[in-house]
Design an enzyme around this catalytic site. Structure first.
Site, PDB file in Angstrom:
ATOM      1  CD  GLU A 184       0.449  -4.573 -21.032  1.00 19.73           C
ATOM      2  OE1 GLU A 184       1.627  -4.459 -20.699  1.00 19.73           O
ATOM      3  OE2 GLU A 184      -0.404  -3.682 -20.807  1.00 19.73           O
ATOM      4  CG  ASN A 240      -5.104   5.124   3.678  1.00 20.72           C
ATOM      5  OD1 ASN A 240      -4.608   5.770   2.760  1.00 20.72           O
ATOM      6  ND2 ASN A 240      -5.908   4.101   3.471  1.00 20.72           N
ATOM      7  CE  LYS A 294       2.916  -1.115 -12.566  1.00 20.61           C
ATOM      8  NZ  LYS A 294       1.771  -1.162 -13.483  1.00 20.61           N
ATOM      9  CD  GLU A 342      -4.246   1.170 -22.126  1.00 19.69           C
ATOM     10  OE1 GLU A 342      -3.272   1.511 -22.811  1.00 19.69           O
ATOM     11  OE2 GLU A 342      -4.132   0.621 -21.021  1.00 19.69           O
ATOM     12  NE  ARG A 396      -3.587   0.107   2.538  1.00 17.13           N
ATOM     13  CZ  ARG A 396      -4.780   0.115   1.968  1.00 17.13           C
ATOM     14  NH1 ARG A 396      -5.229  -0.972   1.379  1.00 17.13           N
ATOM     15  NH2 ARG A 396      -5.529   1.207   1.968  1.00 17.13           N
TER      16      ARG A 396
HETATM   17  O1  M6R Z   1       5.555   3.990 -15.484  1.00 17.18           O
HETATM   18  P1  M6R Z   1       5.129   4.509 -16.796  1.00 17.18           P
HETATM   19  O2  M6R Z   1       3.714   5.004 -16.820  1.00 17.18           O
HETATM   20  O3  M6R Z   1       6.049   5.557 -17.355  1.00 17.18           O
HETATM   21  O4  M6R Z   1       5.198   3.271 -17.783  1.00 17.18           O
HETATM   22  C1  M6R Z   1       4.955   3.413 -19.150  1.00 17.18           C
HETATM   23  C2  M6R Z   1       4.777   2.074 -19.807  1.00 17.18           C
HETATM   24  O5  M6R Z   1       5.924   1.289 -19.640  1.00 17.18           O
HETATM   25  C3  M6R Z   1       3.561   1.315 -19.272  1.00 17.18           C
HETATM   26  O6  M6R Z   1       2.394   2.062 -19.395  1.00 17.18           O
HETATM   27  C4  M6R Z   1       3.389  -0.021 -20.038  1.00 17.18           C
HETATM   28  O7  M6R Z   1       3.027   0.237 -21.347  1.00 17.18           O
HETATM   29  C5  M6R Z   1       2.361  -0.913 -19.336  1.00 17.18           C
HETATM   30  N1  M6R Z   1       2.840  -2.259 -19.297  1.00 17.18           N
HETATM   31  C6  M6R Z   1       1.045  -0.942 -20.019  1.00 17.18           C
HETATM   32  O8  M6R Z   1       0.137  -1.767 -19.399  1.00 17.18           O
END
Ligand code: M6R
Length: 613
Positions: free
Chosen positions: A492, A100, A608, A485, A27
């Site tokens: 992905e 929080n 991530k 999107e 969190r």
């Molecule tokens: O942390 P960020 O928003 O800069 O990341 C950008 C992209 O790497 C991110 O949005 C990526 O495309 C995700 N895996 C989409 O789901």
């Protein structure tokens, strides 16, 4: 989003609180702290960074007590630092608070208190609560908290202890989760179930407006006016792993379902539909500069780039500012024409994406003003941008971005409305209308999510082998980026090739791909100037044998005749519709991935936060 744990009983509170915080680190993890009462005196330990830093501090100088509260922080007001870490106390160090949520009127309350020569030690919105409780304290902690809550606007889950009443914890809840763990000769509080599972499975889920007085032997729940509230005790059967995901199978699903709350958290304290007012405290751009902005570049990667594409429609329609949207890895290597009237907006969930950071640095080197739309407080991008508007979504754990995206959409929507007014391009009536539309979105998403299973049923049909070759996603106008999107999410998560296309552009090439095995996801919004155009594009695809999956906000015959696979969503204004239309697409990708046995939360080859070029 932060994590709270509290304990009162015969065992060592420090141990229980620390282990509980560990379970809540998801969190927030930019700082942490614990407060205990020993011999009617408060002792507070706080440290910046991950919880292990606090752990090391406690290992070095062990402390123990039979009552205490603790906190792991996800910064909203005030950078991550030891001073801003919770717990916060009043100047006499007798009341201590963990919180929080967001106190919207904390500046006003601080100013009032300052007149009474109160000293503040932090930049947080929380500290004001400790000061107010102390101010109202007359030998009755519960009553002092009740009086304090009458003055607060915003959201909170609170744990409060006071050295003068060392046997009790007072806790309260308003729009932020808080549970009480019921033990034998001991009781607990926490933001979430996993923190308490090793000690008890009997839990009370507090509701908005509840205030509880908790001792080792007793739990009394009241409201602000001192009326008793009866809340049942629930027996939790989840195992520890289920509990971390709040009972959801995956973090991604949990995060999809969190969106009504995270969107609300992003607009909370920033929009006032009844008054027709937007207030973005953290953006320091003078009105003259806003009026003079010649053009905007919005830069991001992946999902954040898609949020940028949506923002173009908003900045151009509401604020009449020419806007270009760029993929960060492209922007940084071309020679964009930038000057001091060009505003650069970078969008990033993590605030660490290498290309986006480089784009930001390029913009700064050219003398442009910069704004970051970011989720992670204290991240590189948030530190280097001149202004930051945070999306208060809490940590996003699923690699596929969901709640961060809708947080980004919410943030740019608010910015565009604000600038539309400041530049005299929107009337107050229009502003109220658009704010109201945004205000209603969380409820509409919640309604829709009740029928998430309908999307699962559609995924079951299309996850079958005969269909899974390729998907086409079609949208127009502000929902064209949502088609992109939707396709990205499917790619992905399920490794199915998918392409997002502007529906009107399909006839210039991709239409050649369409045959009976090609599922086409099409977004149709009734209140749109491209509604009839979109219907024609769907007809074109159908005529080539494509199987249409419609996402539509209108339960009418015209739409029903277009496809047997329809996902109905609540009706919204077109400009706010991306916040709604993206939800079924997130679910479709999620369920398809689950059905194909893919790793939903950590898809192959992805990370991530992409900190390399
Ligand atoms: O942390 P960020 O928003 O800069 O990341 C950008 C992209 O790497 C991110 O949005 C990526 O495309 C995700 N895996 C989409 O789901």
């Amino acid at each position: 989003m932060c994590g709270i744990v509290g304990y009162v009983g015969k065992n060592n509170a420090v141990d229980i609180i620390f282990k509980g915080l560990k379970k809540l680190e998801y969190r927030g993890y930019d700082s942490a702290g614990i407060a205990i009462i020993i011999d009617k005196k408060l002792e507070i330990k706080r440290s910046v960074g991950k919880l292990c830093n606090l752990g090391a501090m406690l290992d070095k100088n062990p402390i123990s007590a039979d009552i205490g509260i603790g906190h792991t922080r996800w910064a909203t007001h005030g950078r991550p630092s030891e001073e801003n870490a919770h717990p916060h106390t009043d100047p006499t160090k007798s009341v201590v608070v963990v919180h929080n949520g967001i106190i919207e009127n904390y500046i006003e309350l601080r100013n009032k208190l300052k007149k009474g020569i109160q000293e503040f030690q932090s930049e947080t919105d929380t500290e004001v609560i400790a000061h107010l409780v102390k101010k109202h304290y007359k030998n009755n902690l519960l009553s002092a908290v009740q009086k304090t809550l009458c003055e607060l606007k915003g959201s909170y889950a609170l744990g409060i202890v006071c050295s003068e009443e060392p046997d009790k914890i007072i806790c309260a809840r308003q729009d932020a989760p808080l549970i009480i763990g019921v033990g034998k000769g001991e009781n607990f509080i926490a933001s979430d179930i996993p923190a308490l599972l090793p000690y008890t499975r009997n839990m009370i889920f507090l509701e908005n407006g509840d205030i509880a007085e908790i001792t080792a032997e007793k739990i009394i729940i009241k409201d602000i006016k001192n009326n008793i509230r009866n809340r049942g005790v629930k027996n939790i059967r989840w195992d520890a792993v289920q509990a971390e995901k709040d009972g959801y199978k995956h973090f991604m699903l949990k995060e999809i379902f969190e969106q009504p709350r995270t969107i609300e958290d992003t607009f909370r304290g920033r929009i006032y539909p009844d008054e027709g007012r937007v207030y973005i405290e953290e953006i320091e751009l003078e009105e003259k500069y806003i009026k003079d902005i010649s053009n905007i570049y919005v830069v991001g990667c992946g999902t954040a780039y898609h949020a940028g594409l949506v923002s173009k429609f908003l900045f151009e329609s509401f604020a009449k500012i020419p806007t270009e949207v760029d993929i960060a890895s492209e922007f940084r290597y071309r020679e964009p024409i930038l000057n001091e009237k060009t505003l650069i907006i970078v969008i990033s969930q993590s605030g660490e994406t290498a290309d986006t950071l480089a784009a930001l640095r390029l913009a700064r080197s050219k003398g442009c003003r910069t704004i970051a739309v970011c989720n992670v407080v204290g991240s590189s991008i948030s530190r280097e941008a001149m202004n930051v508007i945070y999306t208060h979504c809490g940590p996003e754990i699923g690699v596929a971005s969901t709640k961060a995206f809708t947080g980004q959409l919410t943030a740019v929507y608010i910015l565009a409305l604000d600038w539309g007014c400041k530049r005299g391009k929107l009337t107050n009536k229009e502003l109220r209308k658009y704010l109201k539309e945004l205000w209603e979105i969380p409820l509409k998403i919640s309604e829709f999510l009740k029928n998430a299973n309908d999307v699962c049923n559609i995924a079951k049909i299309f996850a079958q082998k005969k269909h899974k070759r390729d998907f086409l996603y079609l949208g127009r106008h502000i929902n064209y980026p949502i088609a992109l999107e939707g396709a990205l999410k499917l790619k992905e998560l399920s490794y199915i090739h998918a392409e997002g296309y502007a529906a009107g552009e399909m006839k210039h090439g991709p239409i050649a791909l369409i045959d009976e095995s090609m599922p086409i996801v099409a977004i149709v919004i009734k209140k749109s100037k491209v509604y009839t155009k979109m219907i024609s594009n769907i007809e074109e695809a159908k005529a080539r044998g494509g199987t249409i999956i419609l996402v539509s906000d209108k339960n009418n015959k015209e739409i029903a005749a277009k496809s047997e696979h329809i996902i109905y969503i609540p009706q919204t204004d077109e400009f706010v519709s991306p916040l709604m239309t993206v939800i079924p697409l997130q679910l479709l990708a999620y369920y398809t991935s689950v059905l194909l046995g893919c790793d939903v939360d950590q898809p192959r080859n992805l990370a991530k936060s992409v900190t390399v070029e």
